[in-house]
Design an enzyme around this catalytic site. Sequence first.
Site, PDB file in Angstrom:
ATOM      1  N   ASP A  76       1.708  -1.364  -1.167  1.00 33.03           N
ATOM      2  CA  ASP A  76       1.990  -0.291   0.135  1.00 33.03           C
ATOM      3  C   ASP A  76       3.277  -0.159   0.122  1.00 33.03           C
ATOM      4  OD1 ASP A  76       1.232   0.988   2.470  1.00 33.03           O
ATOM      5  OD2 ASP A  76       1.692  -0.792   3.538  1.00 33.03           O
ATOM      6  N   GLU A 103       6.386  -2.916  11.175  1.00 33.58           N
ATOM      7  CA  GLU A 103       7.168  -3.680  10.432  1.00 33.58           C
ATOM      8  C   GLU A 103       8.136  -4.573  11.261  1.00 33.58           C
ATOM      9  OE1 GLU A 103       7.382  -3.659   7.024  1.00 33.58           O
ATOM     10  OE2 GLU A 103       5.709  -2.476   6.701  1.00 33.58           O
ATOM     11  N   HIS A 145      -1.550  -0.019   8.123  1.00 36.61           N
ATOM     12  CA  HIS A 145      -0.642  -0.590   9.025  1.00 36.61           C
ATOM     13  C   HIS A 145      -1.021  -0.454  10.449  1.00 36.61           C
ATOM     14  CE1 HIS A 145       2.800   0.203   6.295  1.00 36.61           C
ATOM     15  NE2 HIS A 145       3.654  -0.719   7.025  1.00 36.61           N
ATOM     16  N   CYS A 177      -4.260   4.734   8.337  1.00 37.56           N
ATOM     17  CA  CYS A 177      -2.976   4.041   7.560  1.00 37.56           C
ATOM     18  C   CYS A 177      -3.234   2.614   7.838  1.00 37.56           C
ATOM     19  CB  CYS A 177      -2.017   4.483   8.464  1.00 37.56           C
ATOM     20  SG  CYS A 177      -0.283   3.498   8.250  1.00 37.56           S
TER      21      CYS A 177
HETATM   22  N1  DGL Z   1       0.335   2.019   5.220  1.00 38.63           N
HETATM   23  C1  DGL Z   1       0.636   2.988   4.397  1.00 38.63           C
HETATM   24  C2  DGL Z   1      -0.738   4.066   4.652  1.00 38.63           C
HETATM   25  O1  DGL Z   1      -1.793   3.497   4.662  1.00 38.63           O
HETATM   26  C3  DGL Z   1       1.818   3.960   4.457  1.00 38.63           C
HETATM   27  C4  DGL Z   1       2.745   3.904   5.736  1.00 38.63           C
HETATM   28  C5  DGL Z   1       3.922   4.456   5.801  1.00 38.63           C
HETATM   29  O2  DGL Z   1       4.715   4.104   4.759  1.00 38.63           O
HETATM   30  O3  DGL Z   1       4.385   5.743   6.211  1.00 38.63           O
HETATM   31  O4  DGL Z   1      -0.373   5.485   4.945  1.00 38.63           O
END
Ligand code: DGL
Length: 291
Positions: free
Chosen positions: A18, A170, A205, A203
């Site tokens: 990622d 983050e 995150h 996403c």
């Molecule tokens: N975690 C990532 C996603 O699923 C990327 C997030 C990012 O770096 O903007 O899209």
Amino acid sequence: MTDIYTSAARSAPIGVFDSGLGGLTVLRELLTLLPEEDFVYLADNANAPYGRNSFTTVRHDTLNNVDFFMSQGVKMIVFACNTSSAIALDAAKERAGSLPVIGVIKDGIKAAMEASADKNDPPKIAVLATDATVSNGIFTKELPRIFTENNLSEPIVIQQACQDFVQLVEEGNWTGPLAEEMAEHYLGNVRESEQPDIAILACTHFPFLKDVIQKALPETELVDCSKAVAHEVKKLLVSMELLNDKKHKSELMFYVTEDQPGIEQNIERILDIEIDGVHHVDIKNAEGFER
Ligand code: DGL
């Protein structure tokens, strides 16, 4: 393949990447379902956040990650990132040749299909994602296609970019006033005007922010790809006879493309394990990676 080669392939690690910590939501499920597999996790934080980058840059960085994993001798690559999966999965499959590569878009959709059973018909689905995933529009195409292919009503799809959630995660701000304020900023309008039945946390995150997202969307069921990805990986390993048959606990290697203070502690907090450090890899300048 002779037995000796098959056995070497079976004991090879799985590569997971990622842009940062988000992919750990996927790795966590992989470790639960496949406790005897070894993993190499790459956080390409030098190029983060992917969601703010152009499609060309995301594709370029993703292919560098694929080259890195190939140099590590992995037996499979898992994109634990929706942005890369949306933009660069096909190119990565081409680059990887016979090495299996798995993206996460259809796993998020699978989770939404499962959640749709007791919802309005057709269900209203909000896709919460990065800027790049939203402008790519993959969910607006794939959700209707996969739902109807599975004899479900075509869903009503709303997209909402929530890019700043990535930085929030983050920085470790998963709960509290700042996270709540940002969730309200992005989702207040979605709640008032759309009232979605389901929201895909599209996403990797975003599951870390589940509590504050749920607070902003109290009537909406939140789903994400992580469990479905782990099941897909297991299924593929079984079908390719690549399951690790050595009975041992997972060995984990962590790489970052830029030193990030506190990342080791964050990884340990997320996975609830102790790790042997995080290695720095300069993918951009490593010979053979850049093309
Ligand atoms: N975690 C990532 C996603 O699923 C990327 C997030 C990012 O770096 O903007 O899209």
